[in-house]
Scaffold this active site. Structure first.
Site: not given
Length: 334
Positions: A122, A259, A290
């Protein structure tokens, strides 16, 4: 003693254009709860997610990357043959070699770029921005000093639908940015690193494990509680350090784009950084879920195209995830 020549490039670098692509299938929490034992309200309360985008047949990491990159190059006004390097961040390119960046270069019509993949989960896009800025300033980004930074994931293939703690989290898409020379600073010093003692907190299973799954792919595994505690305790500190190294105060920031992992983590980061109400906080997770390495660039591109981020504004971007890795910069909006 022989003295070697060295190279130098532009004094500064900045993002010149962005692009993104979202998987075509929109999966709402209501639909998700036909697959797992949960409720739409619980999912939204725990994460902020209302729906996520999943790729359909034909939407591959390569095809999604191509679309995102073409949009970014159009915004930046650059041609494929001007690209001196391609840095692609992903954990869902399923061929060990060659790099997905090589296939991308061919599809885009780039003539002779340096091209390589990185795996920083990520934090991947922010790692890529750090590398791109360094290549440009060192003079290693071709004649025009232009680098494509791409984050792309197709994580829906690796969801364990039997794991109600993770199945609803992930989405698919690609985000890209053209980074190039600048006469003024456009990317601050990067704060990055890893917490290796927690390296197994988020993992993708060994590839051979996929043979035993209906999907044929290995599954994502995650200890969400440990990740949450780490983000609250340490990512907040790294975000504050990023602002400090940029030489600005929190109240001088225009946009906060972390993020897109969990809205509760985002809320905690905002409180810890003492960000004033006039700072725009990105919450693309509500519609996207996500998407790991593509999370930050997808959200950044959306904010620019929706007019929520305007040229010249400053934005704190920070990625964090498996490894446990993190990376953050202040960038100037193109």
């Amino acid at each position: 003693m022989t003295t070697l020549a060295t190279s130098t490039g532009a004094r500064y670098a900045r993002i010149l254009g962005t692009g993104s692509y979202r998987g075509s299938r929109v999966v709402t929490n209501e639909e998700m709860c036909t697959m797992i034992d949960s409720t739409p309200e619980w999912i939204e309360q725990r994460t902020g997610i209302r729906e996520r985008h999943w790729a359909v047949e034909g939407e591959t990491p390569l095809s999604m990357s191509v679309q995102a990159c073409r949009s970014a190059m159009d915004m930046a006004g650059v041609r494929p043959e001007q690209i001196g390097a391609i840095i692609l961040a992903s954990v869902s390119h399923h061929h060990p070699s060659p790099a997905l960046a090589d296939y991308l270069a061919r599809e885009l019509g780039c003539t002779d770029p340096a091209a390589f993949d990185i795996s920083a989960a990520c934090a991947g896009f922010c790692y890529g921005v750090a590398l791109a800025e360094s290549l440009i300033r060192a003079g290693h980004a071709g004649d025009d000093g232009l680098v494509l930074v791409v984050g792309v994931e197709r994580l829906s293939d690796m969801i364990n639908i039997a794991d109600r703690g993770t199945a609803f989290i992930f989405g698919d898409g690609a985000g890209a940015a053209v980074v190039g020379p600048s006469q003024t600073p456009g990317v601050s010093p990067t704060v990055w690193g890893t917490k290796p003692e927690n390296v197994e907190t988020i993992e993708i299973e060994h590839w051979l494990s996929g043979a035993g799954h209906d999907t044929g792919y290995p599954f994502i595994t995650m200890d969400g509680r440990t990740v949450f505690k780490w983000a609250l305790a340490e990512v907040t500190r790294h975000a504050a350090r990023t602002i400090e190294l940029a030489g600005i105060r929190p109240e001088e920031l225009d946009i906060f784009l972390p993020h897109q992992a969990n809205d509760r983590i985002t809320d905690a980061l905002v409180r810890h950084l003492h960000l004033p109400e006039n700072v725009t906080v990105c919450r693309d997770i509500a519609e996207m879920g996500n998407t790991s390495a593509s999370s930050v660039p997808i959200a950044l591109d959306d904010m620019i195209r929706q007019g929520r981020a305007t040229s010249g504004q400053t934005a704190l971007i920070i990625g964090y995830g498996a490894g446990l890795t993190y990376a953050g910069q202040i960038i100037v909006i193109p």
